[in-house]
Structures are given as C-alpha cells and as structure tokens.
Design a protein around this motif. Structure first.
Motif, PDB file in Angstrom:
ATOM      1  N   GLY A   1       0.837  -1.204   0.000  1.00  0.00           N
ATOM      2  CA  GLY A   1       0.000   0.000   0.000  1.00  0.00           C
ATOM      3  C   GLY A   1       0.864   1.242   0.000  1.00  0.00           C
ATOM      4  O   GLY A   1       2.037   1.209  -0.389  1.00  0.00           O
ATOM      5  N   ARG A   2       0.300   2.344   0.467  1.00  0.00           N
ATOM      6  CA  ARG A   2       1.040   3.612   0.466  1.00  0.00           C
ATOM      7  C   ARG A   2       2.331   3.529   1.271  1.00  0.00           C
ATOM      8  O   ARG A   2       3.388   3.961   0.824  1.00  0.00           O
ATOM      9  N   VAL A   3       2.235   3.008   2.486  1.00  0.00           N
ATOM     10  CA  VAL A   3       3.412   2.953   3.359  1.00  0.00           C
ATOM     11  C   VAL A   3       4.437   1.963   2.829  1.00  0.00           C
ATOM     12  O   VAL A   3       5.625   2.276   2.709  1.00  0.00           O
ATOM     13  N   GLY A   4       4.000   0.741   2.500  1.00  0.00           N
ATOM     14  CA  GLY A   4       4.924  -0.271   1.999  1.00  0.00           C
ATOM     15  C   GLY A   4       5.622   0.158   0.716  1.00  0.00           C
ATOM     16  O   GLY A   4       6.825  -0.046   0.556  1.00  0.00           O
ATOM     17  N   SER A   5       4.875   0.785  -0.187  1.00  0.00           N
ATOM     18  CA  SER A   5       5.462   1.258  -1.443  1.00  0.00           C
ATOM     19  C   SER A   5       6.486   2.358  -1.188  1.00  0.00           C
ATOM     20  O   SER A   5       7.549   2.389  -1.805  1.00  0.00           O
ATOM     21  N   ALA A   6       6.167   3.267  -0.278  1.00  0.00           N
ATOM     22  CA  ALA A   6       7.101   4.354   0.052  1.00  0.00           C
ATOM     23  C   ALA A   6       8.380   3.795   0.681  1.00  0.00           C
ATOM     24  O   ALA A   6       9.482   4.239   0.352  1.00  0.00           O
TER      25      ALA A   6
ATOM     26  N   ALA B   1      14.032   2.455   0.209  1.00  0.00           N
ATOM     27  CA  ALA B   1      15.074   1.438   0.384  1.00  0.00           C
ATOM     28  C   ALA B   1      15.859   1.237  -0.908  1.00  0.00           C
ATOM     29  O   ALA B   1      17.091   1.141  -0.888  1.00  0.00           O
ATOM     30  N   MET B   2      15.160   1.184  -2.039  1.00  0.00           N
ATOM     31  CA  MET B   2      15.861   1.013  -3.312  1.00  0.00           C
ATOM     32  C   MET B   2      16.713   2.230  -3.635  1.00  0.00           C
ATOM     33  O   MET B   2      17.840   2.093  -4.121  1.00  0.00           O
ATOM     34  N   ASP B   3      16.210   3.432  -3.328  1.00  0.00           N
ATOM     35  CA  ASP B   3      16.997   4.651  -3.542  1.00  0.00           C
ATOM     36  C   ASP B   3      18.275   4.634  -2.707  1.00  0.00           C
ATOM     37  O   ASP B   3      19.288   5.212  -3.093  1.00  0.00           O
ATOM     38  N   ALA B   4      18.206   3.978  -1.542  1.00  0.00           N
ATOM     39  CA  ALA B   4      19.367   3.885  -0.652  1.00  0.00           C
ATOM     40  C   ALA B   4      20.299   2.733  -1.034  1.00  0.00           C
ATOM     41  O   ALA B   4      21.316   2.515  -0.379  1.00  0.00           O
ATOM     42  N   GLY B   5      19.937   1.965  -2.070  1.00  0.00           N
ATOM     43  CA  GLY B   5      20.815   0.916  -2.554  1.00  0.00           C
ATOM     44  C   GLY B   5      20.494  -0.491  -2.085  1.00  0.00           C
ATOM     45  O   GLY B   5      21.264  -1.408  -2.323  1.00  0.00           O
ATOM     46  N   PHE B   6      19.362  -0.674  -1.418  1.00  0.00           N
ATOM     47  CA  PHE B   6      18.976  -2.003  -0.960  1.00  0.00           C
ATOM     48  C   PHE B   6      18.220  -2.746  -2.054  1.00  0.00           C
ATOM     49  O   PHE B   6      17.557  -2.133  -2.885  1.00  0.00           O
ATOM     50  N   GLU B   7      18.314  -4.072  -2.029  1.00  0.00           N
ATOM     51  CA  GLU B   7      17.442  -4.902  -2.863  1.00  0.00           C
ATOM     52  C   GLU B   7      16.146  -5.061  -2.095  1.00  0.00           C
ATOM     53  O   GLU B   7      16.152  -5.198  -0.865  1.00  0.00           O
ATOM     54  N   VAL B   8      15.002  -5.051  -2.803  1.00  0.00           N
ATOM     55  CA  VAL B   8      13.704  -5.098  -2.125  1.00  0.00           C
ATOM     56  C   VAL B   8      12.844  -6.221  -2.689  1.00  0.00           C
ATOM     57  O   VAL B   8      12.654  -6.324  -3.904  1.00  0.00           O
TER      58      VAL B   8
ATOM     59  N   GLU C   1       5.869  -3.051 -10.771  1.00  0.00           N
ATOM     60  CA  GLU C   1       6.453  -2.511 -12.001  1.00  0.00           C
ATOM     61  C   GLU C   1       6.115  -1.028 -12.173  1.00  0.00           C
ATOM     62  O   GLU C   1       6.945  -0.241 -12.619  1.00  0.00           O
ATOM     63  N   ILE C   2       4.918  -0.644 -11.763  1.00  0.00           N
ATOM     64  CA  ILE C   2       4.466   0.737 -11.944  1.00  0.00           C
ATOM     65  C   ILE C   2       4.844   1.623 -10.755  1.00  0.00           C
ATOM     66  O   ILE C   2       5.377   2.711 -10.924  1.00  0.00           O
ATOM     67  N   VAL C   3       4.563   1.152  -9.548  1.00  0.00           N
ATOM     68  CA  VAL C   3       4.716   1.985  -8.355  1.00  0.00           C
ATOM     69  C   VAL C   3       6.102   1.869  -7.730  1.00  0.00           C
ATOM     70  O   VAL C   3       6.640   2.844  -7.205  1.00  0.00           O
ATOM     71  N   THR C   4       6.685   0.684  -7.767  1.00  0.00           N
ATOM     72  CA  THR C   4       8.000   0.474  -7.152  1.00  0.00           C
ATOM     73  C   THR C   4       8.919  -0.264  -8.134  1.00  0.00           C
ATOM     74  O   THR C   4       9.326  -1.389  -7.884  1.00  0.00           O
TER      75      THR C   4
END
Length: 97
Positions: free
Chosen positions: A10-15, A20-27, A43-46
């Motif tokens: 949802g909103r929180v999980g997607s954010a 996390a991906m912006d910080a270099g983590f695999e998600v 594919e669309i949101v994250t």
C-alpha cells in the motif's frame, strides 16, 4: 547486498520500498494478493522491487518490514527460521511470545 522484504504494498509499503531502493537495498515486495498481481503494481509503483509471496519475500531477507494495517497483522503468511544475532540466545519454542 542487503535485502529488505516489505510485507505490504500500500502507500506505506510502497514508500518504504522506493526509499530502500533509492538507498541501494534490494527489495522483495509482498502483499495479500497473488505475486503475479503484485508484480504489475511493483512494475508501476516500485520499479526494481521483486514481487513475490510473503513466504518467499522473507526467505533470505536481512530485514523484514511489516507495513500492513494493524488489524491485519495476524494474516501475514511470511515465516522464516530465526537467525540469532551476536549476543542473542536461541529462539524460544513458542516464538518468544
């Protein structure tokens, strides 16, 4: 590389997943629906997050984030063996509850 499993898309999980991906983590991303449906959302949101079932998402994850509404936390189907960290004892047979 450190892998984070985010249970909830949802909103929180997607954010959390995007941050996390912006910080270099695999998600690994999981939600209540089938992984195939979550894959389209991911594919669309994250973009870059791997969509999978909760059980698969937590396997091999270094960090697990539960981002679901509080009243739904008991419905999560992600299970994994506890890996004791430094200074931790063995897990209690009842799960430490």
């Amino acid at each position: 590389m450190t892998t984070i499993a985010v249970l909830g898309a949802g909103r929180v999980g997607s954010a959390i997943a995007r941050t996390a991906m912006d910080a270099g983590f695999e998600v690994n991303l999981a939600a209540s629906g089938p992984a195939e449906v979550i894959a389209l959302l991911a594919e669309i949101v994250t973009p870059g997050a791997r969509a999978m079932t909760a059980a698969d998402a937590v396997q091999g994850a270094d960090i697990v984030v539960v981002a679901v509404p509080l009243h739904k936390h008991r419905t999560i189907d992600g299970r994994r063996e506890h890996r004791a960290g430094p200074g931790e004892g063995e897990r209690q047979p009842d799960g430490g509850r």
